[in-house]
Design an enzyme around this catalytic site. Sequence first.
Site, PDB file in Angstrom:
ATOM      1  N   LYS A  33     -17.247  -3.765   4.294  1.00 41.01           N
ATOM      2  CA  LYS A  33     -17.094  -2.325   3.988  1.00 41.01           C
ATOM      3  C   LYS A  33     -18.431  -1.671   3.626  1.00 41.01           C
ATOM      4  CE  LYS A  33     -14.010  -2.919   0.710  1.00 41.01           C
ATOM      5  NZ  LYS A  33     -13.643  -4.351   0.852  1.00 41.01           N
ATOM      6  N   THR A  34     -19.165  -2.314   2.728  1.00 45.60           N
ATOM      7  CA  THR A  34     -20.395  -1.694   2.242  1.00 45.60           C
ATOM      8  C   THR A  34     -21.430  -1.575   3.363  1.00 45.60           C
ATOM      9  OG1 THR A  34     -20.044  -2.421  -0.032  1.00 45.60           O
ATOM     10  CG2 THR A  34     -22.305  -1.927   0.616  1.00 45.60           C
ATOM     11  N   GLU A  93     -16.227   4.335   1.031  1.00 46.69           N
ATOM     12  CA  GLU A  93     -15.817   2.941   1.082  1.00 46.69           C
ATOM     13  C   GLU A  93     -14.426   2.842   0.470  1.00 46.69           C
ATOM     14  OE1 GLU A  93     -17.290  -1.343  -0.657  1.00 46.69           O
ATOM     15  OE2 GLU A  93     -18.797   0.084   0.069  1.00 46.69           O
TER      16      GLU A  93
END
Length: 455
Positions: A121-122, A165
């Site tokens: 995600k990051t 996110e």
Amino acid sequence: MNNSILKDKKHIHFIGIGGSGMFPIAQILHDKGFYLTGSDNNPSSIVDMERALGIPVTIGQKAQNIAGADLIVYTAAILPDNPELVAAKESGIPMMERAEILGIINNSFENAICVSGTHGKTTTSSMLTQILLHAGKDPSAVIGGKLKSIGAYGRVGKSDCMVTEACEFQDHFLRLKPAYAVILNIDSDHMEYFKTMQNLKHSFEKFASTTTKALIVNGDDINSMEVAARLDQKKITFGRSESCDYRVTNGHIGTGIHQSFTLLYKGTVLGNIELLVPGEHNQVNAAAAIAAAMELGVSFDDCKSGLLEFTGSGRRFEVLAQINGITIADDYAHHPAEIAATLKAAKELNFKRVWAVHQPFTYSRTKRLLSDFADALQIADCVTLTEIMGSREKNDDYNIYSADLAALIPGCKWFATFDEVADEVADGAQPGDLIITLGCGDVYKVANKIIDHLK
């Protein structure tokens, strides 16, 4: 931002404002004209940045810190006996958990791109933000790690685009209503909450079902595609399979951390992409970011150029130092699949040996995935463990120790203190080696101790 909950609020107080997840939210609300105050237990670079914005931050958490606030924001990490949280509950001042206020902010953007998934995600959120910045889209962003190019965990933009996110932890992402939802993968994690994979997939389905414009999904991930198949939204797929709309092919690992791949769209070659971050998994993350950006009208050339400006996110294979021919890096990987991906990327980089220094995080995850952790960590040449970081859990419920994991890994050692771990690794490392600390807790402190020892 016309949400009824916020419309009559003037003074918002943040408990734990120094957290990386709180900072970008504070940035956005400060820019919107709210008066903010905050507190944290420790000084930090984030607190320094918040103070530079003009936000008063108190070090030390005391009941009187909430005085004058008409809304309190806190995180799930704040313990129930926190004096400010206790005082807030007693005062009757309205309170919001971080995920709720993030949802209010995110849902006010016409083009909210919410990046979800168990892993990646990051990095993908950071790649997408970098592309949109390069393309002049001026996005707002809330990212789980520090984007090196802006030196922060998010930013305030002036456009209708926001990159968020979207974390599945305790269903936090169900507060978000995406215009575009990205699903990178769905893997077994946070099972102390979800209990079963079916429950986890059901939560992803609920999250994705609110998407208003397009669902961008990993066409190679069985769980993600199962969720997508039950939804009516427009779907765009990315991955390595021939069936994927955006297809990664011809991957090539270059020298250093340089790599490249060819990207096709529905069988037609778009062009070659170069990345300055390691790991084959990042080729697929880049394809997801490109798919989202092109849906927003960004040209492929701007995607390609934007990714050339991306040199990684904080704590994502972040090289911290090179001393006496020894490279020290740090990575947030805390799930076996993430550790395996990071260590495979490390092994591709032609170091003599790769040292994995891992801090297991939570007793429940360590016990449930013990053999998977052992398999993943054995990709490294040398493995050293810290004690398990229990976080919100007590070991009385699990009876699991780092020694149990070490026993499954040939040659693995474990130590009770960070100083012992750092001394063991720094004394054993040789020129040409890579030492990488792995975990989502405070294992980065071991990396810093190793650097101090080597100096």
